[in-house]
Scaffold this active site. Structure first.
Site, PDB file in Angstrom:
ATOM      1  N   ASP A 159      45.891  66.326  59.334  1.00 20.49           N
ATOM      2  CA  ASP A 159      44.735  66.449  60.238  1.00 20.49           C
ATOM      3  C   ASP A 159      44.441  67.920  60.537  1.00 20.49           C
ATOM      4  O   ASP A 159      43.360  68.260  61.013  1.00 20.49           O
ATOM      5  CB  ASP A 159      45.045  65.738  61.564  1.00 20.49           C
ATOM      6  CG  ASP A 159      44.261  64.449  61.735  1.00 20.49           C
ATOM      7  OD1 ASP A 159      43.258  64.265  61.016  1.00 20.49           O
ATOM      8  OD2 ASP A 159      44.642  63.643  62.602  1.00 20.49           O
ATOM      9  N   GLN A 201      46.682  58.599  65.610  1.00 18.17           N
ATOM     10  CA  GLN A 201      45.309  58.384  66.062  1.00 18.17           C
ATOM     11  C   GLN A 201      45.170  58.716  67.548  1.00 18.17           C
ATOM     12  O   GLN A 201      45.956  58.258  68.367  1.00 18.17           O
ATOM     13  CB  GLN A 201      44.904  56.909  65.808  1.00 18.17           C
ATOM     14  CG  GLN A 201      43.454  56.606  66.110  1.00 18.17           C
ATOM     15  CD  GLN A 201      42.481  57.364  65.203  1.00 18.17           C
ATOM     16  OE1 GLN A 201      42.674  57.419  63.991  1.00 18.17           O
ATOM     17  NE2 GLN A 201      41.455  57.963  65.794  1.00 18.17           N
ATOM     18  N   LYS A 222      40.835  54.201  57.564  1.00 17.38           N
ATOM     19  CA  LYS A 222      41.674  55.212  56.907  1.00 17.38           C
ATOM     20  C   LYS A 222      42.658  54.539  55.956  1.00 17.38           C
ATOM     21  O   LYS A 222      42.852  55.003  54.829  1.00 17.38           O
ATOM     22  CB  LYS A 222      42.424  56.046  57.958  1.00 17.38           C
ATOM     23  CG  LYS A 222      41.485  57.015  58.677  1.00 17.38           C
ATOM     24  CD  LYS A 222      42.091  57.655  59.909  1.00 17.38           C
ATOM     25  CE  LYS A 222      41.026  58.464  60.638  1.00 17.38           C
ATOM     26  NZ  LYS A 222      41.432  58.924  61.961  1.00 17.38           N
TER      27      LYS A 222
END
Ligand code: NAP
Length: 302
Positions: free
Chosen positions: A120, A97, A53
């Site tokens: 997200d 994460q 990422k």
């Protein structure tokens, strides 16, 4: 004739090119898009994911911050860090994460992220925005699936779409996005007695189960579009999806491969949400999300 492959690598490259152009425009105006990625603990797969990422951010010209913490980081300390990032004007997206160590409640952490930086799209407010057809950040994997379907040029209006799987991060938002695109949507799950009964009627099937060979050729209507979200290992340890690719390819009109289908799109849509977040801040010229949304800070946010 075998189905046409929907190439997620190619589509990702095209979209990342567009994102890089948008990022360059923002950077020239002194508003470089920024993503903060937080990793807690030593999960090896998570380390790979966050590295990918952060690299993707660099490739499209974003500023990125990778914050790594030991597994014993307290929940309070993590929430405090998120609160600081919520008001950091250089950061337009915050990603924590998963999975987190057991002593940290993931839902508290997700809800602590300002909705305006929830790139997200996992928070309850982001989910509510999707349900209510309001603008907001869509979860990256289903958002990527929609782009893959769009790339076929097939209009979803009036089509029957079957989603296999009902997780909060993939199946449910996928079904809502298909509904927004005017498809008639059926959601199947582990308690669905005869999966084939539904999938055989579908013009579009999205498989998001996590079990290989869930969708076989005799379960697919000729000419259907098949999107394979699953990430599994075959007996030889090779990455494979939920779909019997070789068999279904002979029946479907379009199909995503695994790897090279949905996988690359997930990070691309994270970049897309982040650049969009930066553009929103730039156009509203407001920096702090609690001001930008008019909302009070959420529980856990100082
Ligand atoms: P999940 O939370 O485990 O959900 C799986 C869903 O599949 C559940 O709703 C479950 O039903 C349903 N299911 C299980 N067995 C079934 C069966 N025999 N028939 C019909 N439905 C069944 O998984 P997820 O997070 O949604 O992810 C699904 C898959 O996508 C996994 O392989 C994951 O690794 C992959 N994935 C890939 C990406 C990517 O970027 N490529 C991103 C995210 C996820 P119940 O609700 O009834 O249990």
């Amino acid at each position: 004739m075998p189905a046409q492959l929907i190439d997620g690598v190619l589509l990702s490259q095209q979209l990342r090119g567009e994102i890089a152009e948008r990022a360059a425009r923002l950077t020239a105006a002194g508003k470089q898009p920024g993503l903060a990625v937080i990793l807690v603990g030593e999960d090896p797969a998570s380390h790979v994911y966050v590295r990918n990422k952060v690299k993707a951010c660099g490739d499209v010209g974003f500023h990125s911050v990778l914050e790594k913490y030991e597994a014993d980081l307290s929940e309070a300390a993590l929430l405090e860090r998120i609160a600081a990032l919520n008001c950091d004007p250089a950061i337009h997206g915050i990603l924590v994460q998963m999975p987190l160590p057991k002593h940290i409640d993931p839902s508290k952490v997700i809800e602590a992220i300002a909705t305006s930086k929830d790139v997200d799209g996992y928070s309850v407010l982001s989910a509510g925005e999707l349900v209510a057809n309001l603008p907001g950040f869509r979860p990256c994997t289903p958002y990527g699936c929609m782009k893959l379907i769009e790339s076929t040029g097939v209009d979803l209006r009036g089509k029957h779409a079957v989603v296999i799987g009902r997780s909060n991060t993939v199946g449910k938002p996928m079904a809502l996005l298909l509904l927004q695109a005017n498809a008639t949507v059926t959601i199947c799950h582990s308690a669905t007695p005869d999966l084939g009964l539904y999938t055989r009627q579908a013009d579009v099937v999205v498989a998001a189960v996590g079990r290989r060979n869930t969708l076989k050729a005799d379960m697919v209507k000729p000419g259907a579009i098949v999107i394979d979200v699953g990430m599994n290992r075959d007996d030889a340890g090779k990455l494979c999806g939920d779909v019997d690719f070789a068999g279904v390819r002979e029946v479907a009109s379009h199909i995503t491969p695994v790897p090279g289908g949905v996988g690359p799109m997930t990070i691309t849509m994270l970049l897309m949400n982040t650049v969009e977040s930066a553009e929103r801040v730039h156009s509203s010229s407001q920096e702090c999300p609690s001001q930008a949304t008019g909302m009070e800070p959420k529980p856990g946010v100082a």
